[in-house]
Structures are given as C-alpha cells and as structure tokens.
Design a protein around this motif. Structure first.
Motif, PDB file in Angstrom:
ATOM      1  N   LYS A  75      36.584  35.673  21.283  1.00  0.00           N
ATOM      2  CA  LYS A  75      37.998  35.443  20.964  1.00  0.00           C
ATOM      3  C   LYS A  75      38.902  36.378  21.766  1.00  0.00           C
ATOM      4  CE  LYS A  75      41.144  35.244  17.000  1.00  0.00           C
ATOM      5  NZ  LYS A  75      41.265  35.420  15.527  1.00  0.00           N
ATOM      6  N   TRP A  76      38.447  37.602  21.986  1.00  0.00           N
ATOM      7  CA  TRP A  76      39.250  38.588  22.713  1.00  0.00           C
ATOM      8  C   TRP A  76      39.158  38.392  24.226  1.00  0.00           C
ATOM      9  CZ3 TRP A  76      43.025  41.961  22.385  1.00  0.00           C
ATOM     10  CH2 TRP A  76      43.153  42.951  23.359  1.00  0.00           C
ATOM     11  N   LEU A  77      37.979  37.996  24.718  1.00  0.00           N
ATOM     12  CA  LEU A  77      37.745  37.965  26.154  1.00  0.00           C
ATOM     13  C   LEU A  77      38.129  36.649  26.824  1.00  0.00           C
ATOM     14  CD1 LEU A  77      34.293  39.798  26.333  1.00  0.00           C
ATOM     15  CD2 LEU A  77      36.533  40.718  26.944  1.00  0.00           C
ATOM     16  N   VAL A  78      38.150  35.548  26.077  1.00  0.00           N
ATOM     17  CA  VAL A  78      38.466  34.246  26.671  1.00  0.00           C
ATOM     18  C   VAL A  78      39.842  34.290  27.326  1.00  0.00           C
ATOM     19  CG1 VAL A  78      39.113  31.880  26.095  1.00  0.00           C
ATOM     20  CG2 VAL A  78      36.954  32.815  25.262  1.00  0.00           C
ATOM     21  N   GLY A  79      39.873  33.789  28.563  1.00  0.00           N
ATOM     22  CA  GLY A  79      41.120  33.768  29.320  1.00  0.00           C
ATOM     23  C   GLY A  79      41.282  34.927  30.277  1.00  0.00           C
ATOM     24  N   GLN A  80      40.436  35.955  30.139  1.00  0.00           N
ATOM     25  CA  GLN A  80      40.536  37.122  31.016  1.00  0.00           C
ATOM     26  C   GLN A  80      39.703  36.911  32.278  1.00  0.00           C
ATOM     27  OE1 GLN A  80      40.229  41.017  29.297  1.00  0.00           O
ATOM     28  NE2 GLN A  80      40.640  40.281  27.217  1.00  0.00           N
ATOM     29  N   PRO A  81      40.155  37.426  33.429  1.00  0.00           N
ATOM     30  CA  PRO A  81      39.364  37.316  34.665  1.00  0.00           C
ATOM     31  C   PRO A  81      38.006  37.999  34.490  1.00  0.00           C
ATOM     32  CG  PRO A  81      41.621  37.980  35.148  1.00  0.00           C
ATOM     33  CD  PRO A  81      41.462  38.072  33.664  1.00  0.00           C
ATOM     34  N   ILE A  82      36.951  37.321  34.865  1.00  0.00           N
ATOM     35  CA  ILE A  82      35.607  37.843  34.639  1.00  0.00           C
ATOM     36  C   ILE A  82      35.384  39.159  35.358  1.00  0.00           C
ATOM     37  CG2 ILE A  82      34.694  36.415  36.519  1.00  0.00           C
ATOM     38  CD1 ILE A  82      32.806  37.646  33.368  1.00  0.00           C
ATOM     39  N   TRP A  83      35.931  39.308  36.573  1.00  0.00           N
ATOM     40  CA  TRP A  83      35.646  40.516  37.344  1.00  0.00           C
ATOM     41  C   TRP A  83      36.483  41.699  36.885  1.00  0.00           C
ATOM     42  CZ3 TRP A  83      31.348  38.901  38.545  1.00  0.00           C
ATOM     43  CH2 TRP A  83      31.113  37.647  39.097  1.00  0.00           C
ATOM     44  N   ASP A  84      37.406  41.459  35.943  1.00  0.00           N
ATOM     45  CA  ASP A  84      38.096  42.575  35.291  1.00  0.00           C
ATOM     46  C   ASP A  84      37.252  43.145  34.151  1.00  0.00           C
ATOM     47  OD1 ASP A  84      40.176  42.213  37.002  1.00  0.00           O
ATOM     48  OD2 ASP A  84      41.582  41.405  35.514  1.00  0.00           O
ATOM     49  N   ARG A  85      36.308  42.345  33.664  1.00  0.00           N
ATOM     50  CA  ARG A  85      35.504  42.756  32.509  1.00  0.00           C
ATOM     51  C   ARG A  85      34.051  43.043  32.871  1.00  0.00           C
ATOM     52  NH1 ARG A  85      38.956  44.331  28.979  1.00  0.00           N
ATOM     53  NH2 ARG A  85      37.099  44.513  27.674  1.00  0.00           N
ATOM     54  N   LEU A  86      33.638  42.581  34.066  1.00  0.00           N
ATOM     55  CA  LEU A  86      32.240  42.720  34.473  1.00  0.00           C
ATOM     56  C   LEU A  86      32.182  43.286  35.885  1.00  0.00           C
ATOM     57  CD1 LEU A  86      29.526  41.883  33.018  1.00  0.00           C
ATOM     58  CD2 LEU A  86      29.493  39.935  34.569  1.00  0.00           C
ATOM     59  N   ALA A  87      31.474  44.396  36.046  1.00  0.00           N
ATOM     60  CA  ALA A  87      31.334  45.022  37.363  1.00  0.00           C
ATOM     61  C   ALA A  87      29.941  44.743  37.908  1.00  0.00           C
ATOM     62  CB  ALA A  87      31.578  46.525  37.262  1.00  0.00           C
ATOM     63  N   VAL A  88      29.882  44.095  39.064  1.00  0.00           N
ATOM     64  CA  VAL A  88      28.606  43.760  39.706  1.00  0.00           C
ATOM     65  C   VAL A  88      28.542  44.479  41.044  1.00  0.00           C
ATOM     66  CG1 VAL A  88      27.139  41.922  40.604  1.00  0.00           C
ATOM     67  CG2 VAL A  88      28.544  41.517  38.571  1.00  0.00           C
ATOM     68  N   ASP A  89      27.477  45.254  41.238  1.00  0.00           N
ATOM     69  CA  ASP A  89      27.340  46.039  42.467  1.00  0.00           C
ATOM     70  C   ASP A  89      26.754  45.170  43.581  1.00  0.00           C
ATOM     71  OD1 ASP A  89      27.314  48.139  44.232  1.00  0.00           O
ATOM     72  OD2 ASP A  89      25.455  49.018  43.457  1.00  0.00           O
ATOM     73  N   ALA A  90      27.518  44.143  43.971  1.00  0.00           N
ATOM     74  CA  ALA A  90      27.099  43.251  45.064  1.00  0.00           C
ATOM     75  C   ALA A  90      28.326  42.450  45.506  1.00  0.00           C
ATOM     76  CB  ALA A  90      25.984  42.307  44.613  1.00  0.00           C
ATOM     77  N   PRO A  91      28.436  42.136  46.807  1.00  0.00           N
ATOM     78  CA  PRO A  91      29.570  41.331  47.295  1.00  0.00           C
ATOM     79  C   PRO A  91      29.368  39.850  46.946  1.00  0.00           C
ATOM     80  CG  PRO A  91      28.096  41.904  49.102  1.00  0.00           C
ATOM     81  CD  PRO A  91      27.549  42.582  47.897  1.00  0.00           C
ATOM     82  N   LEU A  92      29.972  39.420  45.851  1.00  0.00           N
ATOM     83  CA  LEU A  92      29.751  38.058  45.364  1.00  0.00           C
ATOM     84  C   LEU A  92      30.826  37.069  45.815  1.00  0.00           C
ATOM     85  CD1 LEU A  92      28.585  38.477  41.648  1.00  0.00           C
ATOM     86  CD2 LEU A  92      27.214  37.867  43.621  1.00  0.00           C
ATOM     87  N   GLU A  93      31.988  37.565  46.248  1.00  0.00           N
ATOM     88  CA  GLU A  93      33.132  36.683  46.458  1.00  0.00           C
ATOM     89  C   GLU A  93      32.829  35.539  47.427  1.00  0.00           C
ATOM     90  OE1 GLU A  93      33.164  39.899  46.595  1.00  0.00           O
ATOM     91  OE2 GLU A  93      34.554  40.612  45.048  1.00  0.00           O
ATOM     92  N   GLU A  94      32.321  35.890  48.626  1.00  0.00           N
ATOM     93  CA  GLU A  94      32.074  34.857  49.632  1.00  0.00           C
ATOM     94  C   GLU A  94      30.956  33.917  49.200  1.00  0.00           C
ATOM     95  OE1 GLU A  94      31.418  36.421  53.498  1.00  0.00           O
ATOM     96  OE2 GLU A  94      33.305  37.555  53.569  1.00  0.00           O
ATOM     97  N   ALA A  95      29.875  34.473  48.644  1.00  0.00           N
ATOM     98  CA  ALA A  95      28.756  33.638  48.217  1.00  0.00           C
ATOM     99  C   ALA A  95      29.167  32.695  47.099  1.00  0.00           C
ATOM    100  CB  ALA A  95      27.598  34.529  47.761  1.00  0.00           C
ATOM    101  N   LEU A  96      29.973  33.185  46.156  1.00  0.00           N
ATOM    102  CA  LEU A  96      30.416  32.335  45.058  1.00  0.00           C
ATOM    103  C   LEU A  96      31.385  31.262  45.557  1.00  0.00           C
ATOM    104  CD1 LEU A  96      30.281  31.759  42.058  1.00  0.00           C
ATOM    105  CD2 LEU A  96      32.068  33.469  41.681  1.00  0.00           C
TER     106      LEU A  96
END
Length: 367
Positions: A48-69
């Motif tokens: 309920k709190w997290l829905v609507g929020q940008p995922i990368w503001d809430r989850l940190a992944v130590d890998a360059p995902l932008e281009e692959a995604l």
C-alpha cells in the motif's frame, strides 16, 4: 494502483500471494504497480505504501540494468541478472539472482522475481544440518569417549609425580594437569553437543527467554556490554523448548560480548518483531510459516570473511581458542525447532536473525 485488480480471479490472487520469492510488478514507467507478501517482507514495507513509487528509488542493484532492461522492454524478452548485490536501505545488501519477464497484454510492463542466494544456500544447509552434524559428531563422540580415560590417567600420574618434585619442576606437572583438564572440558562439550535431546515444545513467551539470557550475560561474560531491548510487546507465543531457546540466545550473546573490546565494551540490541510473510520451503515442497523474528545485533568487528559462509558448521570458529561448536549447536537447536537462522555481518554491525513458528492457538490457551 494495482495491476488489473478487478479482472483477477480469486485463484490468480492466491497464486500471486503464494509465490515463495519476492515478486514485484513494474509498469511501463518502472514504477511499482503491485507486489506479493514475500516482496513486502524483503522490502520491509507494505505494498500500500510502495505502489506508485519508482522501483529504483526503493531498490538498489549493484549492476548497470538501464540499457539491458530497455532492450528487453523493446524486444519483449526476459532479462536474467545473476549474483548481484540488492539492497533496500533497510537491510544490508544480499547477493541475489534477478529475473525480469514482460507481462503479456501490457506493453512495457515487467514482473521481477528476486531470489536471494544467501537464503537459498541457508535453506539447503537448514535441511541438511541434522545429517551433517550427526556424522561429524558421531566420530567426535567416539573419540571423546576413548580419549577421556587415558587423559584421566595422565592427569593422575602428573599429580603423583608433583609430590616428589622440586618447585622448579612443579611448573611442568602443573602444565600437564592444566592442559589435560582443558582437553577434557572440550571433549565434554563435544559429548553435550551430540547428546542434545529433542525439544519439548510448548507455547513460550520469547521475551521471557531474552530477559533471562540478558540478565545472565550481564552478570558474567557481558558485564562490559550495553544492552538495548527493542521488543514488539504484541508478539504472540513461540512454539519451542524454553531451555533450548535460552541456550541459543546465551550462545549468541556470549559471542557478541567476547567479540567486543574488553576495555571499551560495545552495544548489543535485542530486537523482536512479527513478519507475516516469512516462510521456509521444505524439501517436500511444503512451506512452514516462520513469522516470529528475533535479532541479536552487535557493533563489534564482524565475522572473519573467510568463515562467513561456514559459520554454522561444526568445528568452524573465528576465535583463537574456539571449539567451533557454539554456533553449530545454535543451528542444530533452531533446525530441531523447524526454524531458521541467518547472519549478516560487516565491521561494526553483525545481525543474527532467528525465525520461529508461532505456537498453535490451543497451546497458547493452556499457558
């Protein structure tokens, strides 16, 4: 906003909630559209709190995902990322495998599955710990029994010799007696480990166990430590053996106290909370709910890097004169309780987390 909530059947919702790994639904703008209970537990926050929020503001992944995604979204293909650190800000990063797959009928939408590798590894260890410990300790028990008798003879002979020796030579016989006693004490610990009986389970107030362990530690090995109690007072009863659970907490508090500087001391925080989404999957495919969480957190130097992955195995120790049986005993007791124990450790923060089943309602009523 939730994903097509009105058109989801009851079965689909049940399947979504039953997924054993964290699953997060992402819309075309990479915002959180929905998540299952396992993901709520992983993120340490509600959907309920997290829905609507940008995922990368809430989850940190130590890998360059932008281009692959972006390529996966353009081509409508799945994306797999293995062995990356994933953190949420509320916990230390975990090594995870990520699986992202496009959602049919919703262009740009993805479902992301997060599989913590540490969790999977400890699950396997939890299932195999009983047989592994049995084989390791079986041999040790046999050796302990065979060695104790001649050791008693050696100590007795040294004491007899000391009666007719000079003061200078007495130092040598005293050393023989002291060392034989030390070895006998170690062998007795091995025998105690192997002879641990099955737990006598009943409804237990885990806070009573934590208080007993804290008081005992403060009067002994942890006299130089500061203790902080961070309890959830509404926590229901644990299903377990109070004496064995006390032994677990005492061992963890002893380790934390001995890891701290004996002059300056340190801080140990005892934290209890309820996590309704935490489940353990057994080898037969069934799941066990383990909602009651207890954490022992210290600010010591952390576990040695070379033994972090094996710290619960018998005879693995980070102490100079350690037996390597304390944490193995802890792991065995928690496994016998159908529970789960894990550790996260970096310099300045070590967290041992125990997850336990809730007592059946009929046993709570008998308390």
């Amino acid at each position: 906003m939730t994903f097509d909530q009105n058109s989801n059947s009851e079965l689909q919702m049940q399947l979504w909630s039953s997924l054993p790994v964290p699953a997060i639904l992402l819309d075309a703008e990479e915002r959180i559209a929905d998540m299952n209970p396992a993901a709520e537990g992983f993120m340490n926050n509600s959907a309920k709190w997290l829905v609507g929020q940008p995922i990368w503001d809430r989850l940190a992944v130590d890998a360059p995902l932008e281009e692959a995604l972006a390529r996966a979204r353009k081509n409508g293909t799945p994306l797999f990322v293995n062995d990356v650190d994933v953190g949420t800000g509320a916990r230390a990063p975990l090594v995870c495998n990520l699986q992202l797959a496009p959602v049919q009928g919703h262009p740009g939408w993805f479902i992301m599955l997060i599989s913590p590798r540490e969790l999977a590894g400890r699950m396997t260890q939890s299932h195999s710990v009983k047989s592994a410990v049995k084989s390791a300790i079986g041999m040790a028990e046999m050796l302990a029994h065979e060695i104790k008798n001649p050791l008693a003879g050696i100590a007795g002979a040294a004491q007899l010799l000391s009666m007719s020796l000079t003061k200078d030579d007495l130092e040598l016989t005293d050393l023989i007696v002291a060392e034989t006693r030390r070895i006998v004490k170690l062998l007795e610990q091995v025998e105690q480990f192997g002879n641990l009986s099955a737990p006598e389970k009943k409804a237990v107030n885990i806070h009573d166990v934590l208080d007993r362990a804290r008081r005992s530690t403060q009067l002994g090995v942890g006299a130089h430590m500061k203790f902080i109690e961070d309890y959830d007072p509404s926590l229901p009863a644990v299903y377990g053996d109070p004496d064995q659970l006390l032994q677990v907490i005492l061992n963890l508090l002893k380790n934390s106290s001995e890891a701290a500087d004996p002059k300056t001391g340190g801080t140990i925080r005892l934290h209890s909370f309820f996590e309704h989404s935490f489940r353990m999957r057994r080898q037969d495919g069934s799941t066990q709910k383990l909602p009651l969480q207890v954490e022992v957190i210290d600010d010591g130097p952390g576990l040695p890097e070379e033994i972090k992955g094996d710290i619960f195995d018998p005879f693995v120790s980070g102490k100079e004169n350690g037996t390597g049986l304390g944490l193995a005993l802890v792991s065995k007791i928690i496994s016998d309780h159908d529970g789960w124990i894990s550790v996260e450790s970096v310099p300045g923060r070590t967290v041992f987390r125990i997850s336990l089943p809730r007592a059946p309602r009929e046993t709570e009523e008998k308390r």
